[in-house]
Enzyme design. Sequence first.
Site, PDB file in Angstrom:
ATOM      1  N   TYR A 135      -4.200   7.756   2.532  1.00 61.66           N
ATOM      2  CA  TYR A 135      -4.894   8.649   2.981  1.00 61.66           C
ATOM      3  C   TYR A 135      -6.196   8.732   2.334  1.00 61.66           C
ATOM      4  O   TYR A 135      -7.258   9.581   2.687  1.00 61.66           O
ATOM      5  CB  TYR A 135      -4.208  10.055   2.992  1.00 61.66           C
ATOM      6  CG  TYR A 135      -3.495  10.494   3.911  1.00 61.66           C
ATOM      7  CD1 TYR A 135      -1.979   9.606   4.084  1.00 61.66           C
ATOM      8  CD2 TYR A 135      -3.316  11.413   5.045  1.00 61.66           C
ATOM      9  CE1 TYR A 135      -1.092   9.982   5.059  1.00 61.66           C
ATOM     10  CE2 TYR A 135      -2.657  11.710   5.987  1.00 61.66           C
ATOM     11  CZ  TYR A 135      -1.647  10.968   5.950  1.00 61.66           C
ATOM     12  OH  TYR A 135      -0.676  11.129   6.971  1.00 61.66           O
ATOM     13  N   LYS A 186       8.582   2.476  -1.550  1.00 61.90           N
ATOM     14  CA  LYS A 186       8.993   1.280  -1.172  1.00 61.90           C
ATOM     15  C   LYS A 186       8.637   0.259  -2.069  1.00 61.90           C
ATOM     16  O   LYS A 186       7.740  -0.723  -1.624  1.00 61.90           O
ATOM     17  CB  LYS A 186       8.372   1.145   0.343  1.00 61.90           C
ATOM     18  CG  LYS A 186       8.438   0.151   1.375  1.00 61.90           C
ATOM     19  CD  LYS A 186      10.045   0.102   1.868  1.00 61.90           C
ATOM     20  CE  LYS A 186      10.277  -1.087   2.687  1.00 61.90           C
ATOM     21  NZ  LYS A 186      11.768  -1.386   2.880  1.00 61.90           N
ATOM     22  N   ASP A 219      13.331   3.977   3.654  1.00 63.22           N
ATOM     23  CA  ASP A 219      14.060   3.832   4.808  1.00 63.22           C
ATOM     24  C   ASP A 219      15.291   3.889   4.599  1.00 63.22           C
ATOM     25  O   ASP A 219      15.848   4.618   5.687  1.00 63.22           O
ATOM     26  CB  ASP A 219      13.853   2.056   5.152  1.00 63.22           C
ATOM     27  CG  ASP A 219      14.138   1.070   3.955  1.00 63.22           C
ATOM     28  OD1 ASP A 219      14.204   1.708   2.846  1.00 63.22           O
ATOM     29  OD2 ASP A 219      14.350  -0.456   4.380  1.00 63.22           O
ATOM     30  N   ASP A 243       4.453  12.710   5.096  1.00 63.61           N
ATOM     31  CA  ASP A 243       3.997  13.058   6.170  1.00 63.61           C
ATOM     32  C   ASP A 243       5.353  12.565   7.320  1.00 63.61           C
ATOM     33  O   ASP A 243       5.501  13.676   8.055  1.00 63.61           O
ATOM     34  CB  ASP A 243       2.852  12.309   6.619  1.00 63.61           C
ATOM     35  CG  ASP A 243       2.359  12.541   8.168  1.00 63.61           C
ATOM     36  OD1 ASP A 243       2.399  13.886   8.529  1.00 63.61           O
ATOM     37  OD2 ASP A 243       1.899  11.862   9.054  1.00 63.61           O
ATOM     38  N   ASP A 247       8.281  15.524   9.227  1.00 61.00           N
ATOM     39  CA  ASP A 247       8.643  15.772  10.635  1.00 61.00           C
ATOM     40  C   ASP A 247       9.956  15.289  10.785  1.00 61.00           C
ATOM     41  O   ASP A 247      10.751  16.372  11.699  1.00 61.00           O
ATOM     42  CB  ASP A 247       7.855  14.695  11.498  1.00 61.00           C
ATOM     43  CG  ASP A 247       6.428  15.501  11.912  1.00 61.00           C
ATOM     44  OD1 ASP A 247       6.002  16.206  11.010  1.00 61.00           O
ATOM     45  OD2 ASP A 247       6.001  15.299  13.017  1.00 61.00           O
TER      46      ASP A 247
HETATM   47  C1  IPM Z   1       0.123  16.871   8.697  1.00 60.01           C
HETATM   48  C2  IPM Z   1      -0.493  16.246   9.846  1.00 60.01           C
HETATM   49  C3  IPM Z   1      -1.977  15.501   9.255  1.00 60.01           C
HETATM   50  C4  IPM Z   1      -1.656  14.581   8.124  1.00 60.01           C
HETATM   51  C5  IPM Z   1      -2.764  14.708  10.201  1.00 60.01           C
HETATM   52  C6  IPM Z   1      -3.312  15.829  11.179  1.00 60.01           C
HETATM   53  C7  IPM Z   1      -3.923  14.107   9.434  1.00 60.01           C
HETATM   54  O1  IPM Z   1       0.411  15.135  10.379  1.00 60.01           O
HETATM   55  O2  IPM Z   1      -0.465  17.580   8.187  1.00 60.01           O
HETATM   56  O3  IPM Z   1       1.402  16.565   8.349  1.00 60.01           O
HETATM   57  O4  IPM Z   1      -0.967  13.414   8.355  1.00 60.01           O
HETATM   58  O5  IPM Z   1      -1.414  14.996   6.838  1.00 60.01           O
HETATM   59 MN    MN Z   2       2.184  15.265   9.778  1.00 59.35          MN
END
Ligand code: IPM
Ligand code: MN
Length: 361
Positions: A135, A186, A219, A243, A247
């Site tokens: 990032y 990784k 992984d 990130d 999720d």
């Molecule tokens: C998050 C989002 C952001 C990230 C995006 C919007 C750039 O996915 O906050 O998880 O990747 O950090």
């Molecule tokens: Mn995200």
Amino acid sequence: MKKRIAVVPGDGIGVDVTREAVKVLEAVGQAAGHQFDLVEFDWGADRYLREGVSLPAGALDDLRGNFDVILLGALGDPRIPDMSHAKDILFGMRFGLDLFCNLRPVKLLHPSLTPLKKFTEIDFVIVRENTEGLYAGIGGNFKKGTPDEVALQEDVNTYKGVERIIRFAFDYARAHGRKRLVMSDKSNALTYGHDLWQRLFAQLAPQYSDIESRHLYVDNLAFQMVKNPAQWDVIVTCNMFGDIVSDLGAALVGGLGIAPSGNLNPAGISMFEPVHGSAPKYAGKNVANPLGAILTVGMLLDHLGLREEAGWVEEAARASLADGQTARDLGGSLGTREVGDWLANYITARYPARPVPTDRR
Ligand code: IPM
Ligand code: MN
Ligand code: NAD
């Protein structure tokens, strides 16, 4: 207690869910007798398209100097496909305020919410490095748009950055009575950057002999998270993997609609936002689940030292889930506003208002 809180609803459902998060924050303030001074900022796609301004000049100094904490909704708008305004604002705050830890709890608040029916208890936190890695924005395109194009995106791992996030994770584990920590990288493929993670992890772990530490390639972590999510307490990992696995973690406990997060700088101002994005297709339709944003307010209160009040928010969330008072993503029939009202009313009814103390002269 008096606190100044900067509120950035942002784009899409960020606006919808932040309204409900603020409703709950105000209910807590009234019940506990705290004065929360909220100042709203209109940073987001509309302003960017109207005025060309994403993060206004001086914004970070204003946040640093005049506020105790920041509440963000979400950023992202299909009219700005390269996300330039969102990057300016979101990364502007994350990098500019040095919010190096992105703390993402994965907590099952009601057994019906997990697709993994074997598990009734899931409760761990992801400690995501938040200011470097892939990032960092270092790279570029050579011969762009031609068949000879070369695209580079550098993975920046600094000694300082890796050391402080691993140390943060160990300290967090110790302070919160968490017994197990896994560092996930990784390093078998990303030989240079993630070798640094390996070395620093090996260096720091002996200083925390009270915490059981182990390493997993990412992984395998993804596989293990689904196979047995009950085995985790604290997971520390880099920006990109954090990130993705956050999720995945959200999906284990009810989905993006209920996942909260904090972007922390232990030595400065911190920013709190739900894990989800702006979900444009739901924007303004009163369907987005505000629980992620509301639980984010719980994290924000905890950060301000208001642990009891943070507990009220989680209690209200659990009660709404147990009572089936949920939004559509969780199988319920309530709208965004109705979920917010339900939680705010719960807190108001359960914790009668304490008077706001007047200043002594
Ligand atoms: C998050 C989002 C952001 C990230 C995006 C919007 C750039 O996915 O906050 O998880 O990747 O950090
Ligand atoms: Mn995200
Ligand atoms: P998203 O999180 O916005 O939505 C993905 C899906 O998750 C939605 O289609 C929906 O089904 C579900 N969802 C998310 N939040 C929900 C909620 N509160 N209630 C109910 N369902 C919910 O991710 P995306 O579609 O990949 O991204 C949309 C935009 O948001 C993009 O511009 C992206 O870059 C941005 N984004 C911003 C942030 C942030 O501000 N921190 C985080 C992630 C994505």
